[in-house]
Scaffold this motif. Structure first.
Motif, PDB file in Angstrom:
ATOM      1  N   UNK A 184       0.939  -1.174  -0.043  1.00 17.22           N
ATOM      2  CA  UNK A 184       0.043  -0.089  -0.063  1.00 17.22           C
ATOM      3  C   UNK A 184       0.803   1.231   0.022  1.00 17.22           C
ATOM      4  N   UNK A 185       2.032   0.914   0.583  1.00 16.32           N
ATOM      5  CA  UNK A 185       3.021   2.408   0.631  1.00 16.32           C
ATOM      6  C   UNK A 185       3.323   2.518  -0.714  1.00 16.32           C
ATOM      7  N   UNK A 186       3.704   1.554  -1.480  1.00 15.20           N
ATOM      8  CA  UNK A 186       4.105   1.507  -2.881  1.00 15.20           C
ATOM      9  C   UNK A 186       2.870   2.389  -3.787  1.00 15.20           C
ATOM     10  N   UNK A 187       1.748   2.033  -3.370  1.00  9.86           N
ATOM     11  CA  UNK A 187       0.689   2.478  -4.263  1.00  9.86           C
ATOM     12  C   UNK A 187       0.433   3.848  -4.163  1.00  9.86           C
ATOM     13  N   UNK A 188       0.506   4.507  -2.652  1.00 10.83           N
ATOM     14  CA  UNK A 188       0.499   5.975  -2.420  1.00 10.83           C
ATOM     15  C   UNK A 188       1.862   6.785  -2.846  1.00 10.83           C
ATOM     16  N   UNK A 189       2.860   6.026  -2.848  1.00 11.86           N
ATOM     17  CA  UNK A 189       4.166   6.521  -3.370  1.00 11.86           C
ATOM     18  C   UNK A 189       4.003   7.067  -5.006  1.00 11.86           C
ATOM     19  N   UNK A 190       3.233   6.181  -5.620  1.00 12.83           N
ATOM     20  CA  UNK A 190       3.078   6.598  -7.309  1.00 12.83           C
ATOM     21  C   UNK A 190       1.875   7.525  -7.258  1.00 12.83           C
ATOM     22  N   UNK A 191       0.518   7.058  -6.500  1.00 12.07           N
ATOM     23  CA  UNK A 191      -0.614   8.254  -6.574  1.00 12.07           C
ATOM     24  C   UNK A 191      -0.197   9.395  -6.149  1.00 12.07           C
ATOM     25  N   UNK A 192       0.493   9.680  -5.183  1.00 14.44           N
ATOM     26  CA  UNK A 192       0.617  11.050  -4.630  1.00 14.44           C
ATOM     27  C   UNK A 192       1.916  11.784  -5.613  1.00 14.44           C
ATOM     28  N   UNK A 193       2.579  10.894  -6.404  1.00 17.81           N
ATOM     29  CA  UNK A 193       3.590  11.728  -7.200  1.00 17.81           C
ATOM     30  C   UNK A 193       3.192  11.659  -8.434  1.00 17.81           C
ATOM     31  N   UNK A 194       2.085  11.111  -8.972  1.00 16.24           N
ATOM     32  CA  UNK A 194       1.772  11.564 -10.310  1.00 16.24           C
ATOM     33  C   UNK A 194       1.290  13.031 -10.818  1.00 16.24           C
TER      34      UNK A 194
END
Length: 320
Positions: A49-59
């Motif tokens: 889930x941390x990886x999910x937020x890493x990408x989502x917040x960075x897009x």
């Protein structure tokens, strides 16, 4: 003409300054990327889930950067979309696997083994090109294998859990190599920031599906570590690396990569008490030297996304 500092004319200064800026960007990029594992451990959500937020917040930030570089909407063929989706799935699997490994081994090992794509990708190139590696590259691969075996053995001696973490990080490096291969063809059509932005976006849904399937906590109470992970690793780290790559020789880039395990090791020591023994240090040095040596020879096939992010076509108009 008026005097200028250090006897440089304004014209000379305009040429010399970018080199200093690029060097600073390269150093800061590697330092920022080295803090990624720390943020993963500090989050309340699961590692995937941390990886999910890493990408989502960075897009959103990546989209702004791509548009600033001149990105414009365009139609993409189905083969290109297939490559982007496959690359996104592999990137998601790589990120999720690496984050699982971060929680099971030392920060230094996680960072070091997470960079093995630098070693694995040339092996793929040798197989495709059907050519033997150079003597230096062959020595680098052998040195990396010996250093990696030493580190794996040490991890098992300390705790079998650490060995599992090392293996997760090695698997992540293998998946990252597959991502390299897939994105190499995408980069033949798309400009660097556009390819990076679309590949990052394509990895969001797979990571969310993986996290839900593993029953991980998705929504945190405190967003600080996740925002730090996205901004520090994906935006600042990758963004500055985009700027720096291509402005230095592969040898310099390889040496700069060594900043990551050093910084991560210091953070692990200060925050988690992860002290490296003499054998661990020897293994780290062996793999680190291999990372430098393997990048000295010319790549036998087209460069992957991260190695081609700042090639000469970086200045052309972006297309998304």
């Amino acid at each position: 003409m008026p005097d200028t500092p250090h006897g440089l004319t304004p014209v000379v200064e305009s040429v010399a300054a970018p080199g200093l800026i690029a060097f600073a960007a390269l150093v800061v990029a590697n330092v920022a990327l080295a803090f990624g594992p720390w943020f993963v451990r500090a989050t309340e959500v699961g590692p995937v889930a941390a990886g999910f937020w890493r990408l989502t917040l960075a897009v959103p930030f990546l989209v702004v950067l791509a548009v600033q570089q001149g990105a414009r909407p365009m139609r993409l063929g189905w083969k290109l979309w297939a490559g982007l989706l496959a690359g996104g799935v592999c990137f998601a699997a790589d990120l999720g696997t690496w984050h699982l490994g971060i929680l099971r081994t030392t920060l230094a090992n996680a960072t070091l083994f997470g960079n093995v794509a630098t070693l694995i990708f040339p092996i793929y190139g040798f197989l495709i090109a059907r050519s033997w590696p150079t003597r230096t590259q062959g020595f680098a691969l052998a040195l990396a294998a010996a250093g990696g075996a030493l580190l794996l053995g040490r991890s098992y001696q300390l705790d079998a859990k650490n060995l599992a973490g090392d293996l997760f990080c090695l698997l992540a490096g293998l998946l990252y190599t597959v991502y390299f291969v897939l994105m190499a063809q995408v980069r033949a059509t798309l400009a660097p920031l556009s390819a990076l932005t679309l590949a990052t976006t394509a990895g969001i849904v797979p990571l969310l599906v993986f996290a839900l399937a593993m029953g991980e906590r998705i929504v945190p109470t405190h967003w600080g570590p996740l925002i730090g992970l996205a901004l520090c690793s994906q935006v600042l780290g990758q963004g500055l690396m985009i700027y720096a790559l291509g402005r230095f020789t592969p040898l310099v880039i390889g040496i700069a990569l060594l900043i990551q395990p050093v910084v991560a090791g210091v953070v692990g020591w200060l925050v988690y008490g992860e002290r490296l023994g003499a054998a661990d240090l020897v293994g780290v040095v062996m793999v680190a030297v291999a990372l430098v040596l393997v990048r000295r020879g010319p790549p036998p096939i087209a460069l992957p996304l991260e190695d081609a992010l700042d090639t000469p076509d970086f200045e052309r108009q972006e297309t998304v």
